[in-house]
Design a protein around this motif. Structure first.
Motif, PDB file in Angstrom:
ATOM      1  N   HIS A 189       0.820  -1.209   0.000  1.00 12.27           N
ATOM      2  CA  HIS A 189       0.000   0.000   0.000  1.00 12.27           C
ATOM      3  C   HIS A 189       0.858   1.264   0.000  1.00 12.27           C
ATOM      4  CE1 HIS A 189      -4.026  -1.649   0.341  1.00 12.27           C
ATOM      5  NE2 HIS A 189      -3.612  -2.493   1.264  1.00 12.27           N
ATOM      6  N   GLY A 235      -1.812  -7.540  -5.102  1.00  8.44           N
ATOM      7  CA  GLY A 235      -2.152  -6.126  -5.204  1.00  8.44           C
ATOM      8  C   GLY A 235      -1.721  -5.522  -6.523  1.00  8.44           C
ATOM      9  N   GLU A 238      -1.174  -0.033  -6.002  1.00  6.83           N
ATOM     10  CA  GLU A 238      -1.098   0.258  -4.565  1.00  6.83           C
ATOM     11  C   GLU A 238      -2.227  -0.396  -3.779  1.00  6.83           C
ATOM     12  OE1 GLU A 238      -1.511   2.829  -6.752  1.00  6.83           O
ATOM     13  OE2 GLU A 238       0.242   4.167  -6.650  1.00  6.83           O
ATOM     14  N   GLY A 239      -3.204  -0.953  -4.451  1.00  2.00           N
ATOM     15  CA  GLY A 239      -4.383  -1.454  -3.758  1.00  2.00           C
ATOM     16  C   GLY A 239      -4.755  -2.859  -4.166  1.00  2.00           C
TER      17      GLY A 239
END
Length: 312
Positions: A189, A235, A238-239
């Protein structure tokens, strides 16, 4: 007379800790690394994980449940079911504040997980739950845990040290330990999945795992222990939470005395299956009828007859 005296001396030395004797108690360590993608596994260096799973089963194509986020997936790992059954569909789930009702509940209102079955069916078992993301425990009925350790500020090394102490303390009891860290997910993240920082987080976790395994070997607690390595999602970038293959393929591994040495496998596998493998290791009976996971038939050296209906 000399033989009798020698035996008494040996027993005294064992009790005092000067002589280590291999424990025969059944033991399972579940190592959880949040946000550990299959792509990250293929890129990072993790010699300790490699050595651990070399004698067992490794999948790099295991599917998380959807949504590909944390709480639904860890609940599925430990409950043998998907969000549509256990009702945890987001990270904000609380016992007194949720929308989707579970298909089945224990007396306190939680969906029945594998820890409940272990406590009910394995005499004298000790269960530890060590974690560092506060919301993770929300879907768990804590009455089934003998020890809970929460490490603040998302740190994890103290819990790894406590894990060894816990296993050593309970060496003569059947023991299941859930040892989880969220630092790998946060690296994704904060710096993006597959960034140098993310890869470093995986490699740091591998070093911590290696330290724990080395201590277990010294204490003669390694050879008769089952180990599982599990995660919840990948992921991009970033997510996570979507359905891309980067998010929806994760590593999954199990090894130990009852596990066949299959190496890298490509059979269909799901996070929902983890609890079924645990049930097979402990030969649990009368599993919840709403569990939808399956037991991959070649994983265990001998499949319990009572779990035949769950075999794929």
């Amino acid at each position: 007379m000399m033989i009798k005296t020698t035996k008494i001396l040996f027993v005294c030395l064992c009790l005092s800790g000067f002589v280590s004797v291999k424990s025969q108690a059944q033991r399972l360590v579940i190592i959880g690394l949040d946000g550990f993608s299959a792509e990250g596994f293929k890129t990072a260096r993790h010699p300790n994980i490699d050595a651990l799973v070399a004698e067992g089963v490794l999948s790099l194509t295991t599917r998380p449940v959807m949504p590909s986020i944390t709480l639904p997936n860890w609940t599925s790992h430990l409950s043998g079911a998907g969000p549509e059954e256990h009702g945890i569909v987001n990270n904000e789930w609380k016992l007194d504040a949720h929308e989707l009702q579970a298909l089945e509940k224990d007396q306190e209102g939680y969906y029945p997980n594998v820890f409940k079955l272990l406590k009910e069916q394995v005499p004298g078992i000790r269960i530890g739950y060590f974690y560092n993301w506060g919301k993770l425990i929300n879907s768990m009925n804590q009455k089934y845990f003998d020890e809970i350790s929460f490490e603040k500020e998302f740190k994890y090394r103290a819990n790894y040290s406590k894990a060894y102490d816990y296993l050593l303390k309970n060496r003569n009891h059947p023991t299941t330990l859930f040892l989880y860290s969220v630092h790998t997910d946060f690296a994704g993240h904060d710096h993006k999945w597959m960034s140098p920082q993310y890869i470093t987080a995986i490699e740091e976790a591998d070093a911590a795992i290696g330290d724990l395994l080395a201590k277990l070997k010294t204490a003669h607690l390694y050879a008769d222990t089952h180990f599982m390595l599990i995660t919840d999602h990948g992921g991009l970038p970033e997510g996570h939470g979507g359905v891309s293959m980067t998010e929806m393929q994760v590593p999954w591994a199990v090894t130990g005395p009852k596990i066949n040495k299959l190496g890298l496998v490509d059979f269909a596998n799901s996070n929902k299956n983890t609890a079924l493998v645990i049930a097979g290791i402990y030969n649990l009976k009368n599993l919840p009828v709403t569990w939808s996971g399956v037991l991959p038939k070649n994983i265990l050296k001998k499949n319990p007859k009572n779990l035949k209906m769950y075999l794929r």
